[in-house]
Scaffold this motif. Structure first.
Motif, mmCIF file in Angstrom:
data_model
loop_
_atom_site.group_PDB
_atom_site.id
_atom_site.type_symbol
_atom_site.label_atom_id
_atom_site.label_comp_id
_atom_site.label_asym_id
_atom_site.label_seq_id
_atom_site.Cartn_x
_atom_site.Cartn_y
_atom_site.Cartn_z
ATOM 1 N N UNK A 10 0.983 -1.214 0.235
ATOM 2 C CA UNK A 10 -0.267 -0.179 -0.103
ATOM 3 C C UNK A 10 0.862 1.566 -0.479
ATOM 4 N N UNK A 11 1.614 1.148 0.620
ATOM 5 C CA UNK A 11 2.850 1.707 0.629
ATOM 6 C C UNK A 11 3.112 2.533 -0.777
ATOM 7 N N UNK A 12 3.551 1.419 -1.567
ATOM 8 C CA UNK A 12 3.986 1.712 -2.863
ATOM 9 C C UNK A 12 3.354 2.350 -3.776
ATOM 10 N N UNK A 13 1.884 1.781 -3.149
ATOM 11 C CA UNK A 13 0.508 2.255 -3.929
ATOM 12 C C UNK A 13 0.796 4.288 -3.631
ATOM 13 N N UNK A 14 1.016 4.308 -2.545
ATOM 14 C CA UNK A 14 1.028 5.701 -2.278
ATOM 15 C C UNK A 14 2.370 6.128 -2.886
ATOM 16 N N UNK A 15 3.637 6.343 -3.131
ATOM 17 C CA UNK A 15 4.163 6.771 -4.281
ATOM 18 C C UNK A 15 3.777 6.688 -4.987
ATOM 19 N N UNK A 16 3.691 5.944 -5.921
ATOM 20 C CA UNK A 16 3.564 5.678 -7.146
ATOM 21 C C UNK A 16 2.562 7.034 -8.166
ATOM 22 N N UNK A 17 1.207 7.087 -6.594
ATOM 23 C CA UNK A 17 0.382 7.906 -6.781
ATOM 24 C C UNK A 17 0.621 9.439 -6.971
ATOM 25 N N UNK A 18 1.971 9.509 -5.545
ATOM 26 C CA UNK A 18 2.775 10.943 -5.590
ATOM 27 C C UNK A 18 3.264 11.291 -6.471
ATOM 28 N N UNK A 19 4.025 10.691 -7.680
ATOM 29 C CA UNK A 19 5.372 10.258 -8.577
ATOM 30 C C UNK A 19 4.323 10.716 -9.641
ATOM 31 N N UNK A 99 12.305 13.920 1.930
ATOM 32 C CA UNK A 99 11.717 12.637 1.809
ATOM 33 C C UNK A 99 11.243 11.201 3.437
ATOM 34 N N UNK A 100 12.053 11.380 4.396
ATOM 35 C CA UNK A 100 11.581 11.365 5.375
ATOM 36 C C UNK A 100 10.312 11.586 6.236
ATOM 37 N N UNK A 101 10.449 12.895 6.021
ATOM 38 C CA UNK A 101 9.643 13.737 6.934
ATOM 39 C C UNK A 101 8.385 13.578 6.147
ATOM 40 N N UNK A 102 8.957 13.882 3.937
ATOM 41 C CA UNK A 102 7.304 13.602 3.245
ATOM 42 C C UNK A 102 6.719 12.377 3.875
ATOM 43 N N UNK A 103 7.583 11.075 3.934
ATOM 44 C CA UNK A 103 6.915 10.153 4.168
ATOM 45 C C UNK A 103 5.952 10.163 5.345
ATOM 46 N N UNK A 104 5.929 10.415 6.539
ATOM 47 C CA UNK A 104 5.160 11.215 7.506
ATOM 48 C C UNK A 104 4.221 11.564 7.511
ATOM 49 N N UNK A 105 4.418 12.636 6.489
ATOM 50 C CA UNK A 105 3.227 13.706 6.211
ATOM 51 C C UNK A 105 2.447 12.534 5.279
ATOM 52 N N UNK A 107 1.223 9.350 5.407
ATOM 53 C CA UNK A 107 1.431 8.585 5.486
ATOM 54 C C UNK A 107 0.023 8.451 6.834
ATOM 55 N N UNK A 108 0.709 10.226 7.244
ATOM 56 C CA UNK A 108 -0.786 11.067 8.096
ATOM 57 C C UNK A 108 -0.329 10.288 9.436
ATOM 58 N N UNK A 109 0.869 9.903 9.724
ATOM 59 C CA UNK A 109 1.239 9.811 11.636
ATOM 60 C C UNK A 109 1.191 10.763 12.244
ATOM 61 N N UNK A 110 0.252 10.704 13.036
ATOM 62 C CA UNK A 110 0.219 11.983 14.532
ATOM 63 C C UNK A 110 1.184 11.818 15.589
ATOM 64 N N UNK A 111 0.874 12.962 15.666
ATOM 65 C CA UNK A 111 2.167 13.586 16.234
ATOM 66 C C UNK A 111 1.654 14.979 17.298
ATOM 67 N N UNK A 112 2.298 14.895 19.057
ATOM 68 C CA UNK A 112 1.313 15.653 19.806
ATOM 69 C C UNK A 112 2.240 17.043 19.863
ATOM 70 N N UNK A 132 7.865 5.662 7.659
ATOM 71 C CA UNK A 132 9.295 6.881 6.694
ATOM 72 C C UNK A 132 9.955 6.765 6.062
ATOM 73 N N UNK A 133 10.743 5.443 6.975
ATOM 74 C CA UNK A 133 11.818 5.164 6.090
ATOM 75 C C UNK A 133 11.465 4.821 5.206
ATOM 76 N N UNK A 134 10.863 3.601 4.804
ATOM 77 C CA UNK A 134 10.498 3.223 4.002
ATOM 78 C C UNK A 134 10.354 3.761 2.185
ATOM 79 N N UNK A 135 9.126 4.724 2.374
ATOM 80 C CA UNK A 135 8.738 5.816 2.351
ATOM 81 C C UNK A 135 9.625 6.386 1.188
ATOM 82 N N UNK A 136 10.881 7.001 2.418
ATOM 83 C CA UNK A 136 11.492 7.672 1.974
ATOM 84 C C UNK A 136 12.619 7.239 0.688
ATOM 85 N N UNK A 137 13.044 5.801 1.093
ATOM 86 C CA UNK A 137 12.994 5.304 -0.077
ATOM 87 C C UNK A 137 12.813 4.784 -1.162
#
Length: 201
Positions: A10-19, A99-105, A107-112, A132-137
């Motif tokens: 699913x993460x790869x699908x998101x990457x392909x969509x974004x690219x 790219x790592x920070x965009x991965x968090x974004x 994937x909608x990772x929550x943070x306080x 996030x590391x996987x998404x960056x890669x």
């Protein structure tokens, strides 16, 4: 987040969509700053914060005295997001940081809160960091590209130059597909050897 959590597929699908939204194919080089801009995420350097009240001491700590302590952070500003990056790092590292920070974004990772401290992982749990590391890669060197280059025998330096990453990043991203290519080559050679033996009888 998808029901059941994020899978690599699913993460790869998101990457392909974004690219695809950036007009990129599956193996085209990727500009993380362009993706940030497409999502309305402004990228600031630490030096940009000096005008906003950041002390010279803090700036010097993160860019000169202990530049390895901190790379980048995704910062919430109301409903918006910005990225602050450490400009003292090499270009290739800054690209992977963004790219790592965009991965968090993506994937909608929550943070306080956001801690500009010495341990980036204090912001997110280990699972989110790995995602996030996987998404960056995948954003920087997608599976289709690593597969093609592994079977074509590209070394780390060539991959790094083609995709504007460090040789270490290239090696990490290429590892799995190189193993797959080696297995395929051994299987092919084994089959060819057996064929030669049978025809020689």
């Amino acid at each position: 987040m998808p029901r059941g959590g994020w899978t690599q597929a699913r993460m790869r699908e998101v990457v392909l969509e974004e690219r695809g939204e950036l007009g990129l194919g599956a193996i085209d080089p990727f500009d993380p700053y362009a993706l940030a801009d497409a999502h309305g995420i402004l990228a600031f350097k630490l030096g940009d914060l000096l005008a906003g009240g950041m002390s010279q001491k803090a700036f010097g700590h993160f860019t000169m005295d202990n530049s390895a302590a901190w790379s980048a952070a995704l910062v919430p500003l109301g409903s918006a997001r910005v990225i602050v990056e450490n400009e003292s790092h090499a270009r290739v590292r800054r690209r992977s940081n963004i790219a790592h920070e965009l991965g968090h974004f993506l994937l909608e990772h929550p943070f306080d809160n956001v801690i500009l401290g010495e341990d980036h992982k204090r912001q997110f749990d280990e699972k989110q960091e790995k995602e996030a590391d996987f998404m960056a890669g995948e954003l920087l060197i997608p599976l289709a590209a690593t597969s093609r280059m592994a079977f074509d025998g590209w070394d780390n330096a060539r991959v790094a130059a083609a995709y504007d990453v460090s040789p270490q990043f290239a090696q990490k991203q290429m590892y799995g597909q190189r193993v797959r290519a080696q297995h395929a080559e051994r299987k092919y050679n084994f089959g060819r050897s057996n064929l030669n033996k049978s025809t020689a009888r």
